[in-house]
Write a protein that holds these residues in place. Structure first.
Motif, PDB file in Angstrom:
ATOM      1  N   GLY A  12       0.812  -1.209   0.000  1.00 20.76           N
ATOM      2  CA  GLY A  12       0.000   0.000   0.000  1.00 20.76           C
ATOM      3  C   GLY A  12       0.847   1.262   0.000  1.00 20.76           C
ATOM      4  O   GLY A  12       0.526   2.236  -0.687  1.00 20.76           O
ATOM      5  N   PHE A  13       1.938   1.237   0.753  1.00 21.20           N
ATOM      6  CA  PHE A  13       2.854   2.376   0.815  1.00 21.20           C
ATOM      7  C   PHE A  13       3.362   2.736  -0.574  1.00 21.20           C
ATOM      8  O   PHE A  13       3.384   3.915  -0.962  1.00 21.20           O
ATOM      9  N   TRP A  15       2.088   2.188  -3.592  1.00 22.63           N
ATOM     10  CA  TRP A  15       1.100   2.763  -4.506  1.00 22.63           C
ATOM     11  C   TRP A  15       0.547   4.081  -3.986  1.00 22.63           C
ATOM     12  O   TRP A  15       0.236   4.978  -4.788  1.00 22.63           O
ATOM     13  N   LEU A  16       0.422   4.236  -2.683  1.00 32.55           N
ATOM     14  CA  LEU A  16       0.013   5.527  -2.123  1.00 32.55           C
ATOM     15  C   LEU A  16       1.068   6.594  -2.409  1.00 32.55           C
ATOM     16  O   LEU A  16       0.740   7.755  -2.670  1.00 32.55           O
ATOM     17  N   ILE A  19       0.729   7.695  -6.086  1.00 31.48           N
ATOM     18  CA  ILE A  19      -0.404   8.615  -6.231  1.00 31.48           C
ATOM     19  C   ILE A  19      -0.100   9.968  -5.583  1.00 31.48           C
ATOM     20  O   ILE A  19      -0.357  11.028  -6.153  1.00 31.48           O
ATOM     21  N   GLY A  20       0.465   9.919  -4.368  1.00 27.44           N
ATOM     22  CA  GLY A  20       0.746  11.145  -3.626  1.00 27.44           C
ATOM     23  C   GLY A  20       1.730  12.054  -4.331  1.00 27.44           C
ATOM     24  O   GLY A  20       1.522  13.276  -4.398  1.00 27.44           O
ATOM     25  N   THR A  39      -1.832  17.158   0.707  1.00 33.74           N
ATOM     26  CA  THR A  39      -1.118  15.994   0.184  1.00 33.74           C
ATOM     27  C   THR A  39       0.267  15.899   0.788  1.00 33.74           C
ATOM     28  O   THR A  39       0.734  14.799   1.135  1.00 33.74           O
ATOM     29  N   LEU A  43       1.702  12.762   2.873  1.00 38.00           N
ATOM     30  CA  LEU A  43       2.921  12.077   2.463  1.00 38.00           C
ATOM     31  C   LEU A  43       3.970  12.091   3.564  1.00 38.00           C
ATOM     32  O   LEU A  43       4.728  11.130   3.731  1.00 38.00           O
ATOM     33  N   LEU A  46       2.998   9.402   5.791  1.00 36.71           N
ATOM     34  CA  LEU A  46       3.283   8.120   5.145  1.00 36.71           C
ATOM     35  C   LEU A  46       4.761   7.776   5.235  1.00 36.71           C
ATOM     36  O   LEU A  46       5.130   6.629   5.557  1.00 36.71           O
ATOM     37  N   TYR A 191      -0.708   0.695   9.160  1.00 35.83           N
ATOM     38  CA  TYR A 191      -1.791   1.567   8.700  1.00 35.83           C
ATOM     39  C   TYR A 191      -2.385   2.347   9.870  1.00 35.83           C
ATOM     40  O   TYR A 191      -2.769   3.512   9.721  1.00 35.83           O
ATOM     41  N   SER A 198      -1.361  10.984  10.420  1.00 33.04           N
ATOM     42  CA  SER A 198      -2.079  11.850   9.478  1.00 33.04           C
ATOM     43  C   SER A 198      -3.019  12.793  10.211  1.00 33.04           C
ATOM     44  O   SER A 198      -3.068  14.000   9.920  1.00 33.04           O
TER      45      SER A 198
END
Length: 214
Positions: A12-13, A15-16, A19-20, A39, A43, A46, A191, A198
């Protein structure tokens, strides 16, 4: 027989992050500053989570697994032998991305356009430092884009050589023979850490730009 090599958070990291970074770049280019700031904070959360997971996470997520000697890096470029997790050359690319992304995010916290917006830490440093941070922020993104192009080129090159690097990051598993399965941990913990970080960052620095989006 397929062997699990990437936990749910690492997948997930990745692909996030893709996108980010895309959203961060285009929002900055288009002047969508609220989206850009929100964003950036997400990030930052993340990346912080990834570093924490690099200490407490799965074997293939460990930061210690990313450090190899120059000899090992060169050898991995010439070899097609299977490697659990990132091979030494891939690990070097990952470390480069970590540095570039962290520099981009941290410099953004100290950057101002002298007109409408400024990072949340600008008021804590001399103006000359904010100017330097702004220069770094605008130059580093170009270096990051070059690194992304090199990364994609390497993926294509490996694919032409018969090695699919993308599939394991989608499925978490490899069908290549491995000496032993790596020790894995559930990505749910990571997560959870990401969500907490976040919320803290958005409430501390991102509340105003976040509310402006609604």
């Amino acid at each position: 027989m397929a062997t699990k090599v990437w936990d749910g958070f690492i997948r997930g990291f990745h692909w996030l992050l893709v996108i980010g970074i895309a959203v961060l770049y285009f929002s900055g280019e288009e002047g969508w500053l609220e989206i850009h700031f929100v964003t950036g904070y997400l990030l930052l959360a993340l990346m912080a989570t990834r570093l924490i997971w690099g200490l407490i996470g799965s074997q293939t997520a460990k930061l210690s697994s990313l450090f190899h000697s120059p000899k090992a890096v060169l050898a991995s470029l010439k070899s097609s032998a299977p490697f659990v997790g990132h091979n030494p050359a891939g690990s070097l690319m990952v470390l480069a991305f970590f540095v570039l992304i962290i520099v981009q995010l941290i410099s953004g916290l100290f950057t101002t356009d002298d007109i409408l917006v400024e990072g949340p830490l600008v008021s804590y440093v001399p103006y000359s430092w904010a100017e330097l941070a702004g220069d770094i922020h605008h130059t580093n993104i170009d270096i990051l884009l070059i690194a992304i192009a090199v990364h994609i080129s390497a993926i294509v090159l490996y694919r032409l050589r018969g090695k699919n690097l993308v599939k394991p990051l989608l499925t978490g598993k490899t069908t290549e023979p491995v000496a032993s399965a790596p020790a894995m941990r559930s990505g749910l913990l990571a997560y959870g850490i990401f969500v907490v970080l976040s919320v803290v960052l958005l409430l501390t620095w991102g509340y105003e730009p976040l509310m402006a989006l609604f």
